[in-house]
Design a protein around this motif. Sequence first.
Motif: not given
Length: 399
Positions: A148, A151-152, A157, A168-169
């Motif tokens: 996560k 992803e950020a 995201v 949102q993830h």
Amino acid sequence: MDGTRIETRPLPLAGLRVVEVGIALAGPFAGSLLADMGAEVVKVERRDGGDPMRLLGRKKNGVQVWWGVAARNKRVVTLNLKAPEGKALFEQLIADADVVVENYRPGVMDRLGIGWAALSKINPRLVMLSVSGFGQTGPDSGRPGFGKIAEALSGMVTLTGEPDETPQHVGFSLADTSAGLMGFFAISAALYARDCAGGTGTHIDLALYEPLFRMADCQLALRHLSGRSPAREASNDPYGWGAGDGGDTWLPSFACADGRWVMLLVRAETRLRLAALAGLPADSTRRELAAALVHWFRERPPESARAELAALGVEVALVHDGATLAEDPYFGERGDVLATEDPVVGPLIVPGYTPRGYDRGALRDFRDAQVGENNAEILGGRLGVDGSRLADMERTGVV
């Protein structure tokens, strides 16, 4: 070919030897993809519990079903890489391997004496994939990596969600699996360079965030042109199709009368028809259109809604979940889901193999590989460790 089915061929990576020294999730996913294409993957684990993937997710009859797919075509052995004998056995495995996959924090393999510098001397033809949170270089290389977080970092995201709501993830391990997929691609390219273009072995350095950063490739160039960062547009591309209210747009998912969900693509030429159906003026916005359609969908099952909207030229898709994917005959016919059976779990549905077109009759669709299950086969049969020595190593914690 008969016009409808692809003629099957032998698996392209049959005979390739891979040593996987990784834990959840990116490295092992790359190993799984290699195994799906026929490579012989030997997964090296610690004796005390093995890969944490064994503990993730739900169990049935004591078997962790996610692990049964992740390990289905791998051989698993245990080695204490801190012990001299364990390290020596690992080096024997590497001596005739084609690929090694690892996803530890940078420096861990080097401190064990089995980093790239050491292994490439043992086997100059080796292709080594190292996946880490921030890459092998740079000021943050020593930081631990998490999906996560990656992803950020990738910029993905901030592109997802309504403009005035929280970014949102997605609901699965997208960064890890994307890195595993990119790792598989990079290994394949390196093997081609080695075997077909006169190259040698190589070390592949892949940061966990980089595949998603590459996939969202419009961010930097279009930001340069517009002078601003992208603004979220729900599930739509902030810069291209679906941006604003003048072009094609994906509307949010809608609940139908039976509780199932659908989503639809509204093209510029069908927007007026859909607005009329919802009783709205032609210049209604995407949000106004979505709000008006909520009640329309609640009064219809998905099949009825799809038929009515198809007549207007509107594309509608059922939003699938694990249950509907397993039950929909389309995915079974395609081979995207497979019905199999395990002696402990019983009947179950597992993911199929992609891409298709290969003879996968020798592969297993599910396997609850136990810690050290293939020690005798690999350490004994391949490396020549006799039974009494192997037993001694087990007692002393070497394997």
